[in-house]
Design a protein around this motif. Structure first.
Motif, PDB file in Angstrom:
ATOM      1  N   CYS A  22       6.653   8.720   8.214  1.00  0.00           N
ATOM      2  CA  CYS A  22       7.163   7.800   7.189  1.00  0.00           C
ATOM      3  C   CYS A  22       6.605   6.387   7.410  1.00  0.00           C
ATOM      4  N   GLN A  23       6.411   5.977   8.660  1.00  0.00           N
ATOM      5  CA  GLN A  23       5.828   4.668   8.962  1.00  0.00           C
ATOM      6  C   GLN A  23       4.359   4.630   8.552  1.00  0.00           C
ATOM      7  N   ILE A  24       3.636   5.701   8.814  1.00  0.00           N
ATOM      8  CA  ILE A  24       2.224   5.780   8.443  1.00  0.00           C
ATOM      9  C   ILE A  24       2.085   5.700   6.928  1.00  0.00           C
ATOM     10  N   GLN A  25       2.936   6.433   6.207  1.00  0.00           N
ATOM     11  CA  GLN A  25       2.892   6.417   4.744  1.00  0.00           C
ATOM     12  C   GLN A  25       3.231   5.029   4.195  1.00  0.00           C
ATOM     13  N   ARG A  26       4.233   4.378   4.775  1.00  0.00           N
ATOM     14  CA  ARG A  26       4.606   3.019   4.343  1.00  0.00           C
ATOM     15  C   ARG A  26       3.448   2.050   4.535  1.00  0.00           C
ATOM     16  N   ASP A  27       2.756   2.170   5.679  1.00  0.00           N
ATOM     17  CA  ASP A  27       1.597   1.313   5.949  1.00  0.00           C
ATOM     18  C   ASP A  27       0.487   1.551   4.924  1.00  0.00           C
ATOM     19  N   ARG A  28       0.216   2.811   4.612  1.00  0.00           N
ATOM     20  CA  ARG A  28      -0.822   3.127   3.615  1.00  0.00           C
ATOM     21  C   ARG A  28      -0.485   2.502   2.266  1.00  0.00           C
ATOM     22  N   ARG A  30       1.482  -0.103   1.667  1.00  0.00           N
ATOM     23  CA  ARG A  30       1.407  -1.558   1.767  1.00  0.00           C
ATOM     24  C   ARG A  30      -0.042  -2.020   1.703  1.00  0.00           C
ATOM     25  N   LYS A  31      -0.927  -1.348   2.437  1.00  0.00           N
ATOM     26  CA  LYS A  31      -2.337  -1.715   2.440  1.00  0.00           C
ATOM     27  C   LYS A  31      -2.976  -1.491   1.067  1.00  0.00           C
ATOM     28  N   ALA A  32      -2.569  -0.428   0.374  1.00  0.00           N
ATOM     29  CA  ALA A  32      -3.107  -0.172  -0.967  1.00  0.00           C
ATOM     30  C   ALA A  32      -2.684  -1.276  -1.931  1.00  0.00           C
ATOM     31  N   ARG A  33      -1.433  -1.736  -1.830  1.00  0.00           N
ATOM     32  CA  ARG A  33      -0.967  -2.845  -2.692  1.00  0.00           C
ATOM     33  C   ARG A  33      -1.758  -4.110  -2.397  1.00  0.00           C
ATOM     34  N   PHE A  34      -2.008  -4.392  -1.128  1.00  0.00           N
ATOM     35  CA  PHE A  34      -2.769  -5.574  -0.730  1.00  0.00           C
ATOM     36  C   PHE A  34      -4.198  -5.495  -1.270  1.00  0.00           C
ATOM     37  N   ASP A  35      -4.836  -4.327  -1.129  1.00  0.00           N
ATOM     38  CA  ASP A  35      -6.224  -4.163  -1.563  1.00  0.00           C
ATOM     39  C   ASP A  35      -6.386  -4.336  -3.067  1.00  0.00           C
ATOM     40  N   GLN A  36      -5.365  -3.994  -3.851  1.00  0.00           N
ATOM     41  CA  GLN A  36      -5.452  -4.159  -5.305  1.00  0.00           C
ATOM     42  C   GLN A  36      -5.549  -5.632  -5.696  1.00  0.00           C
ATOM     43  N   LYS A  37      -4.912  -6.502  -4.925  1.00  0.00           N
ATOM     44  CA  LYS A  37      -4.888  -7.928  -5.233  1.00  0.00           C
ATOM     45  C   LYS A  37      -6.046  -8.689  -4.579  1.00  0.00           C
ATOM     46  N   ARG A  38      -6.667  -8.109  -3.561  1.00  0.00           N
ATOM     47  CA  ARG A  38      -7.691  -8.802  -2.786  1.00  0.00           C
ATOM     48  C   ARG A  38      -9.002  -8.890  -3.566  1.00  0.00           C
TER      49      ARG A  38
END
Length: 116
Positions: A22-28, A30-38
């Motif tokens: 569940c932690q690994i999935q949450r990190d993925r 979060r990183k996907a949301r960040f990459d969309q805005k970057r």
């Protein structure tokens, strides 16, 4: 003697040193949301001109500023965060090997972010 497993916030028992799925999935996520805005690397200033300047800098500074290994990364000592004047300021550049850039430099930046 092996260390005991720990209990994740989701209630799952996880071996010591491992991360819960569940932690690994949450990190993925979060990183996907960040990459969309970057912005893209080109939009951040990493253009053909940067690649030429980077190659020249590494030719002049072939060893890592931290450990002395062969350098492969030109790092901005003070993160430029989109400031193109700081981005192109060669006095703000340092040559680093990939392991030092990915470990030591990132830890420094996280620590400085917490303090400031």
């Amino acid at each position: 003697m092996p260390r005991p497993p720990h209990l994740c916030t989701c209630g799952q028992l996880v071996p010591h040193g491992a991360r819960c799925s569940c932690q690994i999935q949450r990190d993925r996520e979060r990183k996907a949301r960040f990459d969309q805005k970057r912005p893209s690397s080109r939009e951040r200033g990493y253009t053909h001109e940067w690649r030429k300047a980077r190659a020249e800098f590494l030719h002049q500074h072939p060893t890592c500023a931290f450990c002395g290994a062969p350098a492969g990364v030109v790092d901005h000592v003070i993160p430029h965060k989109g400031d193109m004047t700081l981005f192109w300021d060669r006095t703000n550049w340092q040559a680093l090997c990939k392991p030092c850039h990915d470990r030591q430099k990132q830890m420094q930046e996280r620590y400085n972010h917490i303090i400031s």
